[in-house]
Write a protein that holds these residues in place. Structure first.
Motif, PDB file in Angstrom:
ATOM      1  N   ILE A  68       0.855  -1.185   0.000  1.00 38.50           N
ATOM      2  CA  ILE A  68       0.000   0.000   0.000  1.00 38.50           C
ATOM      3  C   ILE A  68       0.891   1.235   0.000  1.00 38.50           C
ATOM      4  CG2 ILE A  68      -1.774   1.266   1.265  1.00 38.50           C
ATOM      5  CD1 ILE A  68      -2.494  -1.448   2.581  1.00 38.50           C
ATOM      6  N   LYS A  69       0.670   2.140  -0.935  1.00 41.46           N
ATOM      7  CA  LYS A  69       1.521   3.332  -1.035  1.00 41.46           C
ATOM      8  C   LYS A  69       1.341   4.262   0.150  1.00 41.46           C
ATOM      9  CE  LYS A  69       1.988   3.399  -6.084  1.00 41.46           C
ATOM     10  NZ  LYS A  69       1.781   4.190  -7.320  1.00 41.46           N
ATOM     11  N   THR A  70       0.095   4.533   0.517  1.00 44.07           N
ATOM     12  CA  THR A  70      -0.176   5.439   1.631  1.00 44.07           C
ATOM     13  C   THR A  70      -1.338   4.895   2.452  1.00 44.07           C
ATOM     14  OG1 THR A  70      -1.706   6.785   0.296  1.00 44.07           O
ATOM     15  CG2 THR A  70       0.601   7.480   0.385  1.00 44.07           C
ATOM     16  N   VAL A  71      -1.366   5.237   3.721  1.00 42.44           N
ATOM     17  CA  VAL A  71      -2.485   4.919   4.600  1.00 42.44           C
ATOM     18  C   VAL A  71      -3.286   6.197   4.780  1.00 42.44           C
ATOM     19  CG1 VAL A  71      -3.165   4.218   6.922  1.00 42.44           C
ATOM     20  CG2 VAL A  71      -1.262   3.060   5.781  1.00 42.44           C
ATOM     21  N   LYS A  74     -10.164  -6.312   3.503  1.00 43.80           N
ATOM     22  CA  LYS A  74     -11.268  -6.312   2.543  1.00 43.80           C
ATOM     23  C   LYS A  74     -11.660  -4.891   2.154  1.00 43.80           C
ATOM     24  CE  LYS A  74     -14.743  -8.505   0.437  1.00 43.80           C
ATOM     25  NZ  LYS A  74     -14.517  -9.308  -0.775  1.00 43.80           N
ATOM     26  N   PHE A  75     -11.448  -3.941   3.059  1.00 45.81           N
ATOM     27  CA  PHE A  75     -11.864  -2.564   2.823  1.00 45.81           C
ATOM     28  C   PHE A  75     -10.806  -1.729   2.106  1.00 45.81           C
ATOM     29  CE2 PHE A  75     -14.445  -4.026   6.342  1.00 45.81           C
ATOM     30  CZ  PHE A  75     -15.697  -3.556   6.016  1.00 45.81           C
ATOM     31  N   TYR A  76      -9.548  -2.158   2.135  1.00 44.41           N
ATOM     32  CA  TYR A  76      -8.531  -1.300   1.541  1.00 44.41           C
ATOM     33  C   TYR A  76      -7.651  -1.986   0.502  1.00 44.41           C
ATOM     34  CZ  TYR A  76      -5.686  -3.195   5.444  1.00 44.41           C
ATOM     35  OH  TYR A  76      -5.049  -4.005   6.346  1.00 44.41           O
ATOM     36  N   ILE A  77      -7.902  -3.257   0.217  1.00 43.90           N
ATOM     37  CA  ILE A  77      -7.215  -3.915  -0.898  1.00 43.90           C
ATOM     38  C   ILE A  77      -8.257  -4.172  -1.986  1.00 43.90           C
ATOM     39  CG2 ILE A  77      -6.023  -5.994  -1.675  1.00 43.90           C
ATOM     40  CD1 ILE A  77      -4.709  -6.195   1.008  1.00 43.90           C
ATOM     41  N   PRO A  78      -8.174  -3.481  -3.113  1.00 46.26           N
ATOM     42  CA  PRO A  78      -9.223  -3.594  -4.132  1.00 46.26           C
ATOM     43  C   PRO A  78      -9.087  -4.812  -5.048  1.00 46.26           C
ATOM     44  CG  PRO A  78      -7.572  -2.014  -4.838  1.00 46.26           C
ATOM     45  CD  PRO A  78      -7.156  -2.476  -3.461  1.00 46.26           C
ATOM     46  N   MET A 118      -7.463 -11.340  -4.408  1.00 43.78           N
ATOM     47  CA  MET A 118      -6.869 -11.474  -3.083  1.00 43.78           C
ATOM     48  C   MET A 118      -7.926 -11.514  -1.979  1.00 43.78           C
ATOM     49  SD  MET A 118      -3.541  -8.963  -3.260  1.00 43.78           S
ATOM     50  CE  MET A 118      -3.156  -9.284  -1.534  1.00 43.78           C
ATOM     51  N   VAL A 119      -8.987 -10.713  -2.127  1.00 44.71           N
ATOM     52  CA  VAL A 119      -9.961 -10.583  -1.038  1.00 44.71           C
ATOM     53  C   VAL A 119     -11.347 -11.115  -1.384  1.00 44.71           C
ATOM     54  CG1 VAL A 119      -8.745  -8.604  -0.062  1.00 44.71           C
ATOM     55  CG2 VAL A 119     -10.587  -8.220  -1.707  1.00 44.71           C
ATOM     56  N   GLY A 120     -11.579 -11.523  -2.635  1.00 39.52           N
ATOM     57  CA  GLY A 120     -12.866 -12.074  -3.020  1.00 39.52           C
ATOM     58  C   GLY A 120     -13.793 -11.037  -3.625  1.00 39.52           C
TER      59      GLY A 120
END
Length: 351
Positions: free
Chosen positions: A76-79, A316-320, A324-326
């Motif tokens: 992730i580039k930025t949080v 699930k909320f931050y990996i699109p 990977m997340v379904g």
């Protein structure tokens, strides 16, 4: 980000949080720099009255060290602010004279204590005290009271399998083959004994982390914990396996949930005597049949379609990346996962 943490708090309480750590003086650390005794990081989530948090600032999820480690681990580039936002408040007092059931939570391998923050917060809002336990050098990052921190020990990647290629091929074959629950368990036993003895042994060490952490929690929160119906336990991935191990092997744990964890470990001829819920994504069912067998207690199996293993965490909320997340929408996943938890624990911890 297209979500607000407050929309995932469905109970009647607001949520307080506090962090602390303990050192198990009876266990030498064998991972990382292997210097000193085993450290255990703990984050508590607990119910507070809504009036008590008015005017207070909400806490962030990540420390600076954890944010850096999570960004690197998940590419992730930025949080951004939404990803780091939590619907909880630090060090708010619990309601006077109220006692709440306790649930311990264990994260997965190379995950982190706050990986299921939304779930833990929602459970706390329904009147539970949640203690999420960190496993040193096996999480992305852990923070400790003395200001130190540790990172995931990459040497584990070489120790985890007797043969990485052999294990991947065998696992792929096991997951895709159609078979009965009994046959799947037999095949999984062969798999773990041949390829993953290291992981099987770590289940015992993680259980020790949980039990040692529990002793400290009782010291600090004993007067606020309702243990009339025992202690609940949940976890994701290997943490879910540890939840099963604790329920099966330790009297104090009265019920538990495994979120999509392969059931590693030795159980000999013991039989499960505690209510248990196995949550699975459909593709992992063949490594998660143990809770359905060798039990004398109520057992539940909840199967999620269109889901991937890591999607059962806040990732699930931050990996699109749906591979990977379904493909299941995050809101739908979260609402169902949370509902499974508080309805199960309402039945067995609150009666």
């Amino acid at each position: 980000m297209g979500f607000q943490p407050s929309q995932y708090i469905t109970g009647t309480y607001a949520v307080g949080t506090t962090c602390f750590s303990v050192v198990d003086e009876g266990r030498k650390e064998v991972l990382g720099d292997a210097d000193g005794n085993r450290k255990i990081a703990i984050r508590m989530y607990y119910p507070v009255e809504k009036d008590s948090v008015r005017g207070r600032e909400k806490a962030c999820i990540f420390s600076a060290n954890k944010e850096k480690a999570v960004r690197k681990a998940f590419h992730i580039k930025t949080v951004d602010a939404a990803m780091n936002a939590a619907e909880y408040y630090e060090d708010v007092p619990m309601p006077d004279k109220e006692r709440f059931p306790l649930i311990l939570f264990s994260h997965g391998y190379n995950s982190y204590v706050e990986a299921n923050t939304f779930l833990c917060c929602d459970l706390a809002s329904h009147g539970y005290i949640i203690a999420s336990i960190g496993h040193a050098f096996e999480a992305v990052e852990n923070d400790y009271d003395d200001g130190s921190f540790d990172l995931y020990d990459k040497k584990i990647n070489k120790m985890m399998y007797t043969s990485m290629i052999g294990a991947m091929l065998a696992q792929n074959k096991l997951l895709k083959k159609q078979m009965s629950a009994e046959d799947a368990l037999d095949q999984f036993e062969l798999f773990q004994n041949k390829y993953t003895p290291y992981i099987k042994d770590r289940v015992i060490e993680w259980a020790k982390d949980m039990c040692y952490g529990l002793a400290e929690i009782k010291q600090r929160f004993g007067g606020r914990i309702d243990t009339e119906k025992g202690i609940g336990v949940s976890g994701h991935s290997l943490g879910g396996c540890v939840a099963y191990y604790l329920c099966r092997c330790f009297e104090e744990f009265s019920c538990g949930i495994n979120i999509d964890g392969g059931l590693f470990g030795d159980y000999l001829d013991t039989v499960m005597e505690k209510p248990f819920c196995q949550i699975s994504c459909r593709e992992n069912i063949n490594v998660e049949t143990r809770p359905l067998l060798h039990t004398n207690a109520p057992t539940y199996h909840v199967i999620f379609d269109n889901m991937k293993h890591i999607g059962f965490t806040d990732a699930k909320f931050y990996i699109p990346i749906k591979s990977m997340v379904g493909k299941m929408e995050p809101d739908k996943m979260y609402n169902n996962l949370s509902y499974c938890h508080y309805t199960f624990f309402d039945k067995y911890l609150k009666g």
